[in-house]
Design a protein around this motif. Structure first.
Motif, PDB file in Angstrom:
ATOM      1  N   LEU A   1       0.820  -1.204   0.000  1.00 58.70           N
ATOM      2  CA  LEU A   1       0.000   0.000   0.000  1.00 58.70           C
ATOM      3  C   LEU A   1       0.856   1.256   0.000  1.00 58.70           C
ATOM      4  CD1 LEU A   1      -2.709   1.474   0.229  1.00 58.70           C
ATOM      5  CD2 LEU A   1      -2.563   1.214   2.706  1.00 58.70           C
ATOM      6  N   ILE A   2       1.889   1.264   0.828  1.00 58.98           N
ATOM      7  CA  ILE A   2       2.634   2.525   0.966  1.00 58.98           C
ATOM      8  C   ILE A   2       3.469   2.859  -0.267  1.00 58.98           C
ATOM      9  CG2 ILE A   2       2.691   2.542   3.472  1.00 58.98           C
ATOM     10  CD1 ILE A   2       5.542   1.447   3.358  1.00 58.98           C
ATOM     11  N   GLU A   3       3.585   1.933  -1.169  1.00 62.13           N
ATOM     12  CA  GLU A   3       4.357   2.221  -2.387  1.00 62.13           C
ATOM     13  C   GLU A   3       3.461   2.698  -3.528  1.00 62.13           C
ATOM     14  OE1 GLU A   3       6.713  -1.197  -3.357  1.00 62.13           O
ATOM     15  OE2 GLU A   3       7.592  -1.312  -1.356  1.00 62.13           O
ATOM     16  N   MET A   4       2.176   2.624  -3.343  1.00 59.48           N
ATOM     17  CA  MET A   4       1.238   2.993  -4.402  1.00 59.48           C
ATOM     18  C   MET A   4       1.029   4.496  -4.428  1.00 59.48           C
ATOM     19  SD  MET A   4      -1.580   0.044  -3.628  1.00 59.48           S
ATOM     20  CE  MET A   4      -2.541   0.319  -5.105  1.00 59.48           C
ATOM     21  N   ASN A   5       0.661   4.981  -5.599  1.00 59.23           N
ATOM     22  CA  ASN A   5       0.266   6.394  -5.637  1.00 59.23           C
ATOM     23  C   ASN A   5      -1.267   6.484  -5.601  1.00 59.23           C
ATOM     24  OD1 ASN A   5      -0.672   5.861  -8.188  1.00 59.23           O
ATOM     25  ND2 ASN A   5       0.897   7.059  -9.260  1.00 59.23           N
ATOM     26  N   GLN A   6      -1.742   7.704  -5.643  1.00 60.72           N
ATOM     27  CA  GLN A   6      -3.178   7.900  -5.438  1.00 60.72           C
ATOM     28  C   GLN A   6      -4.005   7.263  -6.554  1.00 60.72           C
ATOM     29  OE1 GLN A   6      -4.245  11.976  -4.667  1.00 60.72           O
ATOM     30  NE2 GLN A   6      -6.365  11.462  -4.176  1.00 60.72           N
ATOM     31  N   ALA A   7      -3.504   7.353  -7.780  1.00 58.12           N
ATOM     32  CA  ALA A   7      -4.252   6.763  -8.900  1.00 58.12           C
ATOM     33  C   ALA A   7      -4.419   5.261  -8.687  1.00 58.12           C
ATOM     34  CB  ALA A   7      -3.521   7.040 -10.218  1.00 58.12           C
TER      35      ALA A   7
ATOM     36  N   GLY B   1      -1.037  12.444  -3.955  1.00 58.32           N
ATOM     37  CA  GLY B   1      -1.023  12.627  -5.402  1.00 58.32           C
ATOM     38  C   GLY B   1      -0.432  11.414  -6.099  1.00 58.32           C
ATOM     39  N   ASP B   2      -0.028  11.658  -7.348  1.00 63.36           N
ATOM     40  CA  ASP B   2       0.468  10.527  -8.142  1.00 63.36           C
ATOM     41  C   ASP B   2       1.982  10.474  -8.246  1.00 63.36           C
ATOM     42  OD1 ASP B   2      -2.119   9.719  -8.543  1.00 63.36           O
ATOM     43  OD2 ASP B   2      -2.343  10.780 -10.452  1.00 63.36           O
TER      44      ASP B   2
ATOM     45  N   LEU C   1       4.023  10.991  -5.593  1.00 62.31           N
ATOM     46  CA  LEU C   1       4.573  10.530  -4.312  1.00 62.31           C
ATOM     47  C   LEU C   1       3.749   9.342  -3.825  1.00 62.31           C
ATOM     48  CD1 LEU C   1       5.248  13.858  -2.348  1.00 62.31           C
ATOM     49  CD2 LEU C   1       6.901  12.432  -3.559  1.00 62.31           C
ATOM     50  N   PRO C   2       4.366   8.459  -3.072  1.00 58.65           N
ATOM     51  CA  PRO C   2       3.631   7.273  -2.633  1.00 58.65           C
ATOM     52  C   PRO C   2       2.786   7.547  -1.385  1.00 58.65           C
ATOM     53  CG  PRO C   2       5.887   7.128  -1.908  1.00 58.65           C
ATOM     54  CD  PRO C   2       5.789   8.408  -2.687  1.00 58.65           C
ATOM     55  N   ILE C   3       1.876   6.645  -1.138  1.00 59.61           N
ATOM     56  CA  ILE C   3       1.009   6.747   0.040  1.00 59.61           C
ATOM     57  C   ILE C   3       1.809   6.718   1.330  1.00 59.61           C
ATOM     58  CG2 ILE C   3      -0.692   5.377   1.324  1.00 59.61           C
ATOM     59  CD1 ILE C   3      -2.093   4.870  -1.359  1.00 59.61           C
ATOM     60  N   GLY C   4       2.971   6.090   1.294  1.00 56.55           N
ATOM     61  CA  GLY C   4       3.805   6.007   2.494  1.00 56.55           C
ATOM     62  C   GLY C   4       4.755   7.173   2.665  1.00 56.55           C
TER      63      GLY C   4
ATOM     64  N   LEU D   1       5.631   8.219   6.172  1.00 51.47           N
ATOM     65  CA  LEU D   1       6.364   7.163   6.877  1.00 51.47           C
ATOM     66  C   LEU D   1       7.815   7.100   6.403  1.00 51.47           C
ATOM     67  CD1 LEU D   1       6.570   4.688   8.702  1.00 51.47           C
ATOM     68  CD2 LEU D   1       5.555   3.331   6.862  1.00 51.47           C
ATOM     69  N   PHE D   2       8.003   7.123   5.091  1.00 49.37           N
ATOM     70  CA  PHE D   2       9.371   7.100   4.573  1.00 49.37           C
ATOM     71  C   PHE D   2      10.164   8.290   5.121  1.00 49.37           C
ATOM     72  CE2 PHE D   2       7.293   4.862   0.777  1.00 49.37           C
ATOM     73  CZ  PHE D   2       7.693   3.604   1.182  1.00 49.37           C
TER      74      PHE D   2
ATOM     75  N   TRP E   1      11.487   6.931  -4.277  1.00 50.35           N
ATOM     76  CA  TRP E   1      10.031   6.853  -4.187  1.00 50.35           C
ATOM     77  C   TRP E   1       9.333   7.990  -4.915  1.00 50.35           C
ATOM     78  CZ3 TRP E   1       8.592   2.325  -3.323  1.00 50.35           C
ATOM     79  CH2 TRP E   1       9.261   1.500  -2.396  1.00 50.35           C
TER      80      TRP E   1
ATOM     81  N   LYS F   1       5.294  12.773 -12.800  1.00 48.10           N
ATOM     82  CA  LYS F   1       3.858  12.915 -12.531  1.00 48.10           C
ATOM     83  C   LYS F   1       3.537  14.093 -11.610  1.00 48.10           C
ATOM     84  CE  LYS F   1       2.539   8.226 -13.579  1.00 48.10           C
ATOM     85  NZ  LYS F   1       2.593   6.867 -13.026  1.00 48.10           N
TER      86      LYS F   1
END
Lengths: 243, 243, 243, 243, 243, 243
Positions: free
Chosen positions: A3-9, B32-33, B35-38, B41-42, B178, B183
Motif C-alpha cells: 500500500l505505501i508504495e502505491m500512488n493515489q491513482a 497525489g500521483d 509521491l507514494p502513500i507512504g 512514513l518514509f 520513491w 507525474k
C-alpha cells in the motif's frame, strides 16, 4: 502490492481488484540474547512477504506492519513495549474501517505474537459489527501440524513457548541476519504451580526471556514449519481470495 | 542504536546511557500521483536516521516507526488510513510508559505529518502527568527558517501544504527512489471561503491530493531545509541529551 | 436574539428563521493583576454581542456563554479552572446536537481563549460526523491582519500572547470597567529553550501571568482589531447566514 | 467575592480565607410561554447572589454559573439543551479539582434544576474519592418546609413540578423582569399511568412545558420560600463556613 | 416461566407470547446482625416470584437475579460489594438488548435496593434510545401507601431506611428463614447535620448497619406492604401485559 | 461459608480467616433442547459447592453466582444473553476490590463457560495492578486429563464443544433434574472452512446449539471428570489456601 508504495491513482483502483489486505502485526519484546527485541516484527514482515508471494502479488495488498503489540507477560523487562488491548484493538479496527472506504473487503492479520490474540479478536468483532470487512486472524496457522514432526526438544509449556527451538528456527529461516546462535540457550524454567491459573509475569521466574531450547533450532526446521504456515494461510483464504 | 536490533542484555543496559528515544511517526495518506502513500512514513524514518547520525548513535535509541496517523482531512480518499486522536495518543503514551521502565527519560517524536499534532500533544501531556519521561514534539522544527529562502512557489495556504514543492523536495533528498517527478503537478485549488473555520475534508475541493507546486521541487531545496531541521532538533535537545 | 430570553412559543419558531447560533466560549484563567480572571469570558460575551449586532439580531441566536475552558498552561496558578478537552468538547458537541433538534443548522463558536482550540476542533468534527449542524470556529479571525499595523510592542512569542498589549486593548475597548491599567506590566519572560517542543506550564517561568507589554495597550488599538474581527466573522459566515 | 472579578494577586490569597465556593448550576430548558428558557440559569445566579450576601461576601467565592444542565425530560422540545450526566458531572468535578489547587476546601453547588441531581451526585462522589474538597449539593433545601404553607394550588405530581406556582413565584421574587405573567397558564396534564416507572419524555403528554398552576404564583410566595432556602443553606454550611 | 429453565425450542417461541421479562435486582450489603448480607437479593427473588404468580406464569419471563448492586453508602463495611453505576447500568442495558433479540418488548426491574436507582435509570434511558424494549423500574411501588398505616416506629430519615421495621418485616414475610430476630436492634443514629447535602458514608456514623427499629418488625406488616406492592406492580404493568 | 448468609458481625471477622473467595461465573445461553438455558449457571453453582466442600467450609467464602456471561458465539439465538467483555470484566474486578476491603486476599473464579475467558483475564489483570487480591481463573482445570479416558465420542472441534457428551455428563452428575436426555442429539455440524480464523456466529451453521454427541453422555463420565476438576482446583490453590 505494498500500500505505501502505491500512488493515489493506483489506490483509486483498489476497489475493483478483489484484494486481501495483509496486516503484519508484531511486538517489541525481549527475546533473550540470541534474538533481537524486534523478533516478532521481523517475522511478521517476512512472513507476510512470503504470503504475498504465494498468493500472487495481484491478490494481496500489504499494509505497513504495526510494530507494537500487547506484551503483558514481559512488560517488566527493559526493552519491552506493552500496548493495552483497548488501544491495540482500536488501531486495528480503525485500519480496517479505512480500508473499507478504499473498497477492500478482506483483511488478514498476519500476527507473530501470541499475546496479541485478545486484541485481534476484539478488533475483528468490532469490524464484524460495524463494517463489511471480513477479518482473518492468523497466528502461524498450520504450524501445529509440523512442529511435532520436526522439533526435537520438549515443549516448555503446553501453551507457551518463546525464543525457543520453534521461534529461533523461524528466524534462522526467515531473518538469519538477526540471529546470534552463539548466544542461544536452552532454558526450562520452573513455572510456579499456579502459573496457568493466575496472572504471572514471566519475569517472576526467569531473568532471560527464553522458554525452551533455542540451541536445537535450525533453518531447516523453520523452513518446514513456515512453508506449511504460508500454504495453510492460502488454504484458509481460499479460492475466492486467491484466483 | 535501533531498539529492535538490540538483544535483552543490551536492553538491560539502557538505563545507564542517558539516551533519547526517537519515535518516527508517519501516516498512511494519499500524496497525489508523484509521491507514494507512504510518503510520511518514509520521511519519518529517513529523518530519524539523519537525526540519529547527527546526535551520535551513542546518544539515540531509535524506536520502530509508527506508520499510522490521524488523516482526517484526506480520510475519504481511497488509500488513506485514519486513526483517531484517542487511539493514536494512547499508543504513543503507552510506548512512553514502557520506555520509562527501561530507564529512558527522554523521548522525541519525529513526526512528518501535521495532522498528528493534536494526538502528539495529548500523548505528551498524559506522559507529563503520569511519568518521568520528557517528551519532545518535532514536526520539522527550523524548516520555517529555510523555506522562505529556498522555495520559489507561493504557499497554497498559510497553514497547510501537501505533496508540494516543500514535501516533494524532502522526498527528493531523503527518499528519491520513491518519487516519480514526471507525474508531479502544480495545483492551487480554490479553497472554500470558510475553509479555515469549519471542518472541511480536502476531498471536497480537490481530486488529487496535491496542495502547491510539486513541479518546482528539487533535491537541493530538500537538502537545505532538512539539514537545518536536523540541526535544529539537536539544538532543542541540547547538551544534556547530546554529549 | 438571546436563547435564554425566549419563551417556548418563540423557540418553536426557531426552525424557520435560518439562524446562526452563537456560542461564546471563554475560560477562567489568571491574567495578571490588571485584568480579571474572567477576562476571556467577558471578552467572549462582549464580542458575541458585537457580532450579533453586526449580523442583525434577526440572523443570530445567542447562546449563554460557556465560562469554563481548557487552561492547561496556567492550570497550576491559583484561580485558574482547567477543563479537559474531552469534557469540554463533549459539552460543546451536545449543545450542537440539541440545537439541531430546534432546527438550527449553523453554530459559530465565538472563542477568546487559544487553549480551547483543540476541544473546539474535536467538537466540530464530532458534529460533522453525527449532525447536520455546520460549526464555525472563531478565535479572533482577522485579528492577524490588523495587529501588525496597530500594535507597537514586540510579540513575546510567535504563537502565544496573554494579558498583553493585544488582549488588554481588547478589554479597554470592550470591557473597560474590568481593567486596572495602573497595574499593567510589561513582561518578556525568558522562555525555556525547548518551550515550543515539550509540555511546559507557564508557571514554570513566570509568576505573574502576563506575556508581553500590557502597558502599551489602548482602547483605540482594541477597537481597530475588534472591529475587523467582527467584520471578518460576518464575511466568513457569508450571505447565506446574514441576509 | 466573584472569582471572575478577581485579579491574580487576589487569587493567590484565596487559600488563606476559609472560603466556600458557590457554583450556580442551571439549565437551558423551555418553561412554557410566561417564563424564559433561561429560567433555571437566572434563578441559579440570583439565588447564589442572595446566598453570598447572607453568608457575608468575605465567606463566599462565587463562581461563574454553568448554564447548561441535564434536561432529558424536555430534550425533545425545541429550545432545550440537554447535556449528558457524564459530561456534566465531569465538568463539575474538574471545576472542583481546580479549586482545590487554589486552596479551596468547600464547594456548594447552588442548583435550580431537579434534572441535574444525578450528575451533581456523581461529581460529588468523584471529588469525595479524589480530592479534599467537600461538596454540598443544594437544590432549594428548606423549600419543602414552606411550600405547603404558602402555596395554594395542588401539586401536579408528587415528585415533579415545572414552571408552576412554585417556580414562577421564585421568578417573580428574584427575576420579575423575565416573567410575563399574562401568559401564565394552569395545566394539570394527564400523566400516563406508568409515568413514574418508565422513561417518559414530558413532551409525550404536554405541548407546553408547564406542570402545575402558574397563574397562582406571586412574588410574596416566592419570597417566603426563597428566604427560607437561603437561610437553610447557611444553616447547612454551618459555623465553620460562615464566621 | 424462568428463562434459565427453558430449553432452546421454548426460547424460540418467546417472541410470540407477549411476555414481560422480570429482572430481580438485589445487592450484597451488610444489614446488621439480624439480617443476612444477601437480604436484598433474597427479597428481590422472593418478590419477583410473588409477582410472577400474581401476573400469571404465562405472562412473565423471570430472569436470573443480578445479585450485585451499587452500595456506595456502605461500601466501607466488610462484606459489602459495591458496583459502580457505569458497570451496573451497562449490564442491565445489555441484558435488555439481548432480550430484544428474543422478541421481548417489556422488562421490569424488580429492585429491592434504593442505591440501585441511578444505575437503573441510566440503563432504562440507554434502552429507551437504542432498543424497542420498554423498561419498568420497580423499587417497592405502592409501599408508600401502606407503610404509614401499618408501621409503628418513626422513620429514621425522610429518604432512607435500612434493615429496619420495614425491611425486616419484608424478610419475616418473604424469607423468614434468614432472619434472626433475637439480634434485631432499634437504632436511630445521629445523622450529621449536612448528611442530606454532602456525600456521607453511613459507616461514618453507625457501626452496625441498621437505620430504624428492627425490633418492631412483624411478618404481618411485611405481608400487608408486600401484597400491595405486588398488586401495584400489576396495576402499573396494566392490561396489555397481564391478560 | 456463603457470603450472603452471613451477618455483619461475621463479615467483620472475614479478614482474620485466610479465606479464598469463590465466585461462580456462568452464562445465560441456549444449550439445545435437552439442557436448559441456565446450564452454565447451574454448573457453576454446583461445581462451586463441590469445591467448597472439598476445601473445607472453613477455608472458602462462596459469593453469589454471576449468572450473565459473554456469549458472543450464540448471541443471535433467542434466549441467550450476551454481556460485553468490558462490562463483565468490570463487574468481576469491582467484586474483587470490595472483597479486598473485607480483608480477603484470594479469589477463585469458578467459571463454566469458555466464552468468559477473555473477560476473566481482563479482570484478573486489573486486580493484579490495582489490588492485593490474587485471582485464580478456573474453567474446569484438570478436565483435559480425564476427558480422553472416559469420553467415547469424537470431539466436534479442537477448541470448542457445547451441550455435548462432556457438558451433558457434567449436568447428569451435578444437576440431573435439569436434563431431559430424551431430547439429546448427536450433531457434528460442518464448520465453515475458515471458522477458526474469522468471527463466526455458531448460529450461522447450526440451528440447535449442540456441538458434539449429547446422547453418549452419562452421569459416570461426568462424575469422573468433575471429581478430578475439584481435586485439581484444590491442588492449584495449594496448602496456603487449604489448611
Amino acid at each position: 502490492m505494498k500500500l505505501i508504495e502505491m500512488n493515489q491513482a493506483a489506490a483509486r483502483g483498489l476497489k475493483d481488484q478483489n484484494l486481501t489486505a495483509l496486516l503484519p502485526l508484531g511486538a517489541v519484546e525481549v527475546h533473550g540474547d540470541h534474538l533481537p527485541i524486534g523478533t516478532d516484527l521481523f517475522l511478521a514482515q517476512a512472513l507476510t512477504d512470503k504470503l504475498e508471494e504465494k498468493m500472487g502479488k495481484e491478490n494481496a495488498l500489504v499494509l505497513p506492519a504495526l510494530p507494537y503489540g500487547q506484551v503483558w507477560s514481559l512488560r517488566e523487562a527493559p526493552g519491552s513495549v506493552n500496548i493495552s488491548n483497548e488501544i491495540l484493538s482500536g488501531m486495528i479496527a480503525q485500519i480496517g474501517k479505512s480500508l473499507e472506504k478504499a473498497g477492500i473487503r478482506r483483511m488478514a492479520i498476519v500476527n507473530t505474537h501470541v499475546g496479541n490474540g485478545d486484541a485481534m479478536k476484539m478488533a475483528s468483532r468490532m469490524l464484524y459489527d460495524t463494517s463489511d470487512i471480513k477479518v482473518y486472524l492468523f497466528t502461524y496457522p498450520g504450524a501445529e501440524e509440523v512442529i511435532p514432526k520436526v522439533c526435537e526438544s520438549p515443549m516448555p509449556h503446553k501453551g507457551y513457548f518463546h525464543a525457543c527451538e520453534i521461534e529461533t528456527s523461524y528466524m534462522l529461516y526467515l531473518c538469519p541476519e538477526w540471529v546470534d546462535q552463539s548466544k542461544a540457550i536452552c532454558q526450562y524454567p520452573d513455572f510456579p504451580e499456579d502459573f496457568d491459573y493466575t496472572p504471572t509475569p514471566w519475569t517472576d521466574f526467569m531473568a532471560t526471556a527464553v522458554l525452551g531450547d533455542a540451541v536445537s533450532a535450525t533453518k531447516e526446521k523453520g523452513e518446514a514449519i513456515i512453508e506449511r504456515v504460508v500454504e495453510r494461510m492460502c488454504e484458509i483464504l481460499g479460492k475466492e481470495a486467491i484466483r
